[in-house]
Motif scaffolding. Sequence first.
Motif, mmCIF file in Angstrom:
data_model
loop_
_atom_site.group_PDB
_atom_site.id
_atom_site.type_symbol
_atom_site.label_atom_id
_atom_site.label_comp_id
_atom_site.label_asym_id
_atom_site.label_seq_id
_atom_site.Cartn_x
_atom_site.Cartn_y
_atom_site.Cartn_z
ATOM 1 N N SER A 137 0.828 -1.212 0.000
ATOM 2 C CA SER A 137 0.000 0.000 0.000
ATOM 3 C C SER A 137 0.862 1.261 0.000
ATOM 4 O O SER A 137 1.995 1.256 0.482
ATOM 5 C CB SER A 137 -0.900 -0.014 1.246
ATOM 6 N N MET A 138 0.274 2.353 -0.512
ATOM 7 C CA MET A 138 0.944 3.654 -0.493
ATOM 8 C C MET A 138 0.616 4.427 0.781
ATOM 9 O O MET A 138 1.074 5.552 0.960
ATOM 10 C CB MET A 138 0.533 4.478 -1.714
ATOM 11 N N ASP A 139 -0.125 3.800 1.660
ATOM 12 C CA ASP A 139 -0.465 4.438 2.937
ATOM 13 C C ASP A 139 0.674 4.193 3.918
ATOM 14 O O ASP A 139 1.025 3.051 4.220
ATOM 15 C CB ASP A 139 -1.769 3.843 3.473
ATOM 16 N N LEU A 140 1.261 5.290 4.426
ATOM 17 C CA LEU A 140 2.402 5.169 5.333
ATOM 18 C C LEU A 140 2.025 4.447 6.620
ATOM 19 O O LEU A 140 2.863 3.786 7.237
ATOM 20 C CB LEU A 140 2.952 6.564 5.642
ATOM 21 N N PHE A 141 0.748 4.526 7.027
ATOM 22 C CA PHE A 141 0.317 3.876 8.257
ATOM 23 C C PHE A 141 -0.033 2.380 8.040
ATOM 24 O O PHE A 141 -0.301 1.693 9.037
ATOM 25 C CB PHE A 141 -0.894 4.602 8.852
#
Length: 291
Positions: free
Chosen positions: A260-264
């Motif tokens: 995913s490109m979500d840092l979290f």
Amino acid sequence: MPAHGKHRRPKTRLRPLSRGIALASTGGAALALPLVATAAAHAAPATAPAVATEKTVVNSVEKIKNAIPAGKESVRKTYTVVSGDSLSAIAQEQRVRGGWKALYRTNRSVVGDNPSLIHPGLELTIRPLTGTAPQAKPKPAAKPKPKAKPAKDTGTAGDRASRSQERTAPAAPAPAAAPAAAKSYSNDLDGWIRESLDVMARYGIPGSYEGIHRNIMRESSGNPQAINLWDSNAVKGTPSKGLLQVIEPTFLAYHVPGTSMDLFDPVANITAACNYAADRYGSIDNVNGPY
């Protein structure tokens, strides 16, 4: 005139020796032998005959006849070369005295300078050994191959067409193997670390479960939503976030495709942080403090 009172003994005149020729037949060849005999038996001394007697001549003729081989040896014949012949094979088959070399000497004017080059139809003169040459055994004629019997066709035209379709129809493809079941991971810290390790293995990123777990517990205590608002990065406006406390520029620079490109996102955060640690320190296992 003779002197008176002396008498001369009359000379005894020997009769002239008669010479003749005896012919001895030796298988068609005639031998001429000189015969020397006395005209009168009493003219030869009894103790040492000076000339051959008739008996001696006859014995000599017999010895000569016995010494001459049978007349077949001198018989010559011809041989016509066929395909596949060689001087060596012909000499052996025809029992030529002296082998192929003698055969070549006899026929050199016909064969030429190369004894290996003989062609079919060439007439060779043969001088065989004593006795008759063995006759070559005729090769048995090749048996004709039996003709294949046509298969009897029974049934109607429709049946034949059906059978033809069965023979020409392509074989049914083998059923495709069922796709392997997707690997599932638990939605907790253990599952996130294990999924990250599988992604890292596909891209050759080093790291171990123990090294990842140790650094997560130091950085975020296992909270994927953790954020640092007080360090120098936060002062600059780029706070550290997630399980391994990665700032956004580092996450974007070391993001691993397929995550995913979500840092979290736990898996994306762990994988990007381990990729950065591998580039900076050789492996996440080598990190034991802020990095």
